[in-house]
Design a protein around this motif. Structure first.
Motif, PDB file in Angstrom:
ATOM      1  N   GLY A   1      36.203  37.131  43.855  1.00 11.10           N
ATOM      2  CA  GLY A   1      37.450  36.526  45.015  1.00 11.10           C
ATOM      3  C   GLY A   1      39.008  36.546  45.024  1.00 11.10           C
ATOM      4  N   PHE A   2      38.748  35.101  43.505  1.00  6.20           N
ATOM      5  CA  PHE A   2      39.878  35.296  43.060  1.00  6.20           C
ATOM      6  C   PHE A   2      40.982  36.261  42.845  1.00  6.20           C
ATOM      7  CE2 PHE A   2      42.609  33.783  39.723  1.00  6.20           C
ATOM      8  CZ  PHE A   2      43.237  32.216  39.808  1.00  6.20           C
ATOM      9  N   LEU A   3      40.737  37.148  42.066  1.00  8.95           N
ATOM     10  CA  LEU A   3      42.218  38.126  42.039  1.00  8.95           C
ATOM     11  C   LEU A   3      42.012  38.882  43.119  1.00  8.95           C
ATOM     12  CD1 LEU A   3      40.744  39.955  38.580  1.00  8.95           C
ATOM     13  CD2 LEU A   3      42.206  38.762  39.166  1.00  8.95           C
ATOM     14  N   GLN A   4      41.262  39.398  44.748  1.00  9.21           N
ATOM     15  CA  GLN A   4      42.312  39.484  45.506  1.00  9.21           C
ATOM     16  C   GLN A   4      42.299  39.154  46.297  1.00  9.21           C
ATOM     17  OE1 GLN A   4      38.600  40.590  47.946  1.00  9.21           O
ATOM     18  NE2 GLN A   4      37.607  41.676  46.714  1.00  9.21           N
ATOM     19  N   LEU A   5      42.052  37.018  45.883  1.00  8.78           N
ATOM     20  CA  LEU A   5      43.089  36.151  46.576  1.00  8.78           C
ATOM     21  C   LEU A   5      44.807  36.316  45.926  1.00  8.78           C
ATOM     22  CD1 LEU A   5      43.608  33.724  48.593  1.00  8.78           C
ATOM     23  CD2 LEU A   5      42.189  32.701  47.434  1.00  8.78           C
ATOM     24  N   LEU A   6      44.338  35.759  44.919  1.00  8.35           N
ATOM     25  CA  LEU A   6      45.553  35.642  44.151  1.00  8.35           C
ATOM     26  C   LEU A   6      46.831  37.076  44.147  1.00  8.35           C
ATOM     27  CD1 LEU A   6      47.405  34.688  41.125  1.00  8.35           C
ATOM     28  CD2 LEU A   6      46.114  36.484  39.977  1.00  8.35           C
ATOM     29  N   HIS A   7      46.030  38.171  43.923  1.00 12.11           N
ATOM     30  CA  HIS A   7      47.244  39.263  44.710  1.00 12.11           C
ATOM     31  C   HIS A   7      47.315  39.372  46.099  1.00 12.11           C
ATOM     32  CE1 HIS A   7      48.045  42.970  45.193  1.00 12.11           C
ATOM     33  NE2 HIS A   7      48.346  43.404  44.028  1.00 12.11           N
TER      34      HIS A   7
ATOM     35  N   ARG B   1      50.032  35.748  45.388  1.00 12.36           N
ATOM     36  CA  ARG B   1      50.970  36.339  44.304  1.00 12.36           C
ATOM     37  C   ARG B   1      50.961  37.947  44.010  1.00 12.36           C
ATOM     38  NH1 ARG B   1      52.899  32.201  45.832  1.00 12.36           N
ATOM     39  NH2 ARG B   1      52.765  30.444  45.146  1.00 12.36           N
ATOM     40  N   PRO B   2      51.067  38.946  44.160  1.00  7.96           N
ATOM     41  CA  PRO B   2      50.828  40.185  43.909  1.00  7.96           C
ATOM     42  C   PRO B   2      51.175  40.639  42.630  1.00  7.96           C
ATOM     43  CG  PRO B   2      52.092  40.073  45.962  1.00  7.96           C
ATOM     44  CD  PRO B   2      52.297  39.242  45.634  1.00  7.96           C
ATOM     45  N   PHE B   3      50.392  41.239  41.595  1.00  2.00           N
ATOM     46  CA  PHE B   3      50.624  41.573  40.268  1.00  2.00           C
ATOM     47  C   PHE B   3      50.345  43.101  39.455  1.00  2.00           C
ATOM     48  CE2 PHE B   3      46.503  39.763  41.165  1.00  2.00           C
ATOM     49  CZ  PHE B   3      45.492  40.927  40.907  1.00  2.00           C
ATOM     50  N   ARG B   4      50.959  43.134  38.537  1.00  5.30           N
ATOM     51  CA  ARG B   4      50.409  44.521  38.905  1.00  5.30           C
ATOM     52  C   ARG B   4      49.783  44.909  38.636  1.00  5.30           C
ATOM     53  NH1 ARG B   4      51.454  47.391  34.108  1.00  5.30           N
ATOM     54  NH2 ARG B   4      51.456  45.819  32.765  1.00  5.30           N
ATOM     55  N   ARG B   5      48.485  44.488  37.668  1.00  5.80           N
ATOM     56  CA  ARG B   5      47.251  44.796  36.446  1.00  5.80           C
ATOM     57  C   ARG B   5      46.654  43.849  37.125  1.00  5.80           C
ATOM     58  NH1 ARG B   5      44.807  46.608  32.800  1.00  5.80           N
ATOM     59  NH2 ARG B   5      46.614  45.617  30.929  1.00  5.80           N
ATOM     60  N   GLY B   6      45.825  44.355  37.080  1.00  2.00           N
ATOM     61  CA  GLY B   6      44.430  42.586  36.927  1.00  2.00           C
ATOM     62  C   GLY B   6      43.456  43.141  36.268  1.00  2.00           C
ATOM     63  N   VAL B   7      42.831  42.845  35.187  1.00  2.00           N
ATOM     64  CA  VAL B   7      41.224  42.611  34.291  1.00  2.00           C
ATOM     65  C   VAL B   7      40.004  41.219  35.035  1.00  2.00           C
ATOM     66  CG1 VAL B   7      39.969  42.986  32.311  1.00  2.00           C
ATOM     67  CG2 VAL B   7      42.098  44.100  33.143  1.00  2.00           C
ATOM     68  N   GLY B   8      39.192  41.787  35.605  1.00  2.00           N
ATOM     69  CA  GLY B   8      38.591  40.511  35.814  1.00  2.00           C
ATOM     70  C   GLY B   8      36.801  41.394  34.898  1.00  2.00           C
ATOM     71  N   ILE B   9      36.395  39.958  33.929  1.00  2.00           N
ATOM     72  CA  ILE B   9      35.508  39.749  33.385  1.00  2.00           C
ATOM     73  C   ILE B   9      34.629  38.500  34.258  1.00  2.00           C
ATOM     74  CG2 ILE B   9      36.900  40.748  31.530  1.00  2.00           C
ATOM     75  CD1 ILE B   9      36.076  38.275  29.400  1.00  2.00           C
ATOM     76  N   ASP B  10      33.104  39.151  33.535  1.00  2.00           N
ATOM     77  CA  ASP B  10      32.113  38.854  33.913  1.00  2.00           C
ATOM     78  C   ASP B  10      30.558  38.180  33.000  1.00  2.00           C
ATOM     79  OD1 ASP B  10      32.207  36.033  35.911  1.00  2.00           O
ATOM     80  OD2 ASP B  10      30.227  37.064  35.241  1.00  2.00           O
ATOM     81  N   ILE B  11      29.523  37.628  32.636  1.00  2.00           N
ATOM     82  CA  ILE B  11      28.336  38.340  32.367  1.00  2.00           C
ATOM     83  C   ILE B  11      27.323  38.862  33.562  1.00  2.00           C
ATOM     84  CG2 ILE B  11      28.548  36.769  30.739  1.00  2.00           C
ATOM     85  CD1 ILE B  11      27.374  34.651  32.105  1.00  2.00           C
TER      86      ILE B  11
END
Length: 228
Positions: free
Chosen positions: A55-61, A64-74
């Protein structure tokens, strides 16, 4: 990429807990994004450490649209939800605790209420330093620390809800680890001054004033800049 020895299906012991957590965090994520000084992410590659359901990367984009993103989690099931729901978002999600594949990859990184769960805080800060590009900035938010007056109660409550063991760090412990890794470290209060839900669970907030004070005063926003 998976590090099975250090991963779980969900962060919460209760399976629907991760979804409810994402909903409750969204207003604070927006404040987080609007608080940081960077405004143009169009050419930037970003990392969300502890991405959960994405959800955070969806909201961030969206802001503030970004070129590329990576999300990691356990949390493998939550990451699967993030991957299934990403649509055309320029993001890859991974179940892992190991950052070594992304050396020198990120311009900006984020973590929100994650660092207090890390049993090897020094390893995390060292790996984050390695994955940031020169001049890159890592923003880490947490209010889970020993100088939060609610923490003695929260440590027990969160520990009972979390598959990941809760650690017991002070603000100085975070600062010491970030400095030792090589970051230039600064910090401010998170300073959230918007509305909070008045019916918040009183297990965590005995008084409504606690619910107001926590995100405004005791939650900390660390700014960690890599300069080589």
């Amino acid at each position: 990429m998976t590090d099975a020895a250090n991963t779980y299906t969900t962060w919460h012991t209760e399976p629907q807990g991760d979804a409810r957590m994402a909903e409750s965090h969204s207003r604070y994520w927006r404040h987080f994004i609007e608080t940081i000084p960077e405004r143009d992410f169009a050419a930037k590659t970003v990392l969300d450490f502890g991405c959960n359901r994405g959800g955070f990367l969806q909201l961030l984009h969206g802001i503030r649209p970004f070129r590329r993103g990576v999300g990691i989690d356990i949390a493998s099931e939550s990451v699967a939800v993030a991957e299934a729901n990403k649509g055309n978002l320029p993001v890859q999600f991974h179940v892992t605790t190991d950052l070594s594949p992304w050396a020198d990859s990120f311009d900006v990184a984020f973590s929100y209420e994650v660092v207090y769960l890390l049993p090897e805080l020094r390893r995390h800060t060292e790996q984050m330093f390695q994955v940031m590009r020169n001049g890159g900035v890592y923003y880490a938010v947490t209010g889970c620390h020993t100088e939060n007056p609610l923490w003695p109660k929260w440590r027990e409550l969160i520990g009972g809800n979390s598959n990941a063991p809760v650690q017991d760090y002070s603000p100085e412990d975070y600062i010491t680890a970030f400095v030792a890794a090589g970051f230039d470290v600064s910090v401010k209060r998170f300073g959230y001054d918007g509305f909070v839900t008045a019916s918040k669970d009183r297990k965590y907030y005995p008084s409504i004033l606690d619910a107001l004070a926590y995100p405004a005063e005791y939650k900390l926003l660390f700014r960690l800049e890599k300069r080589v």
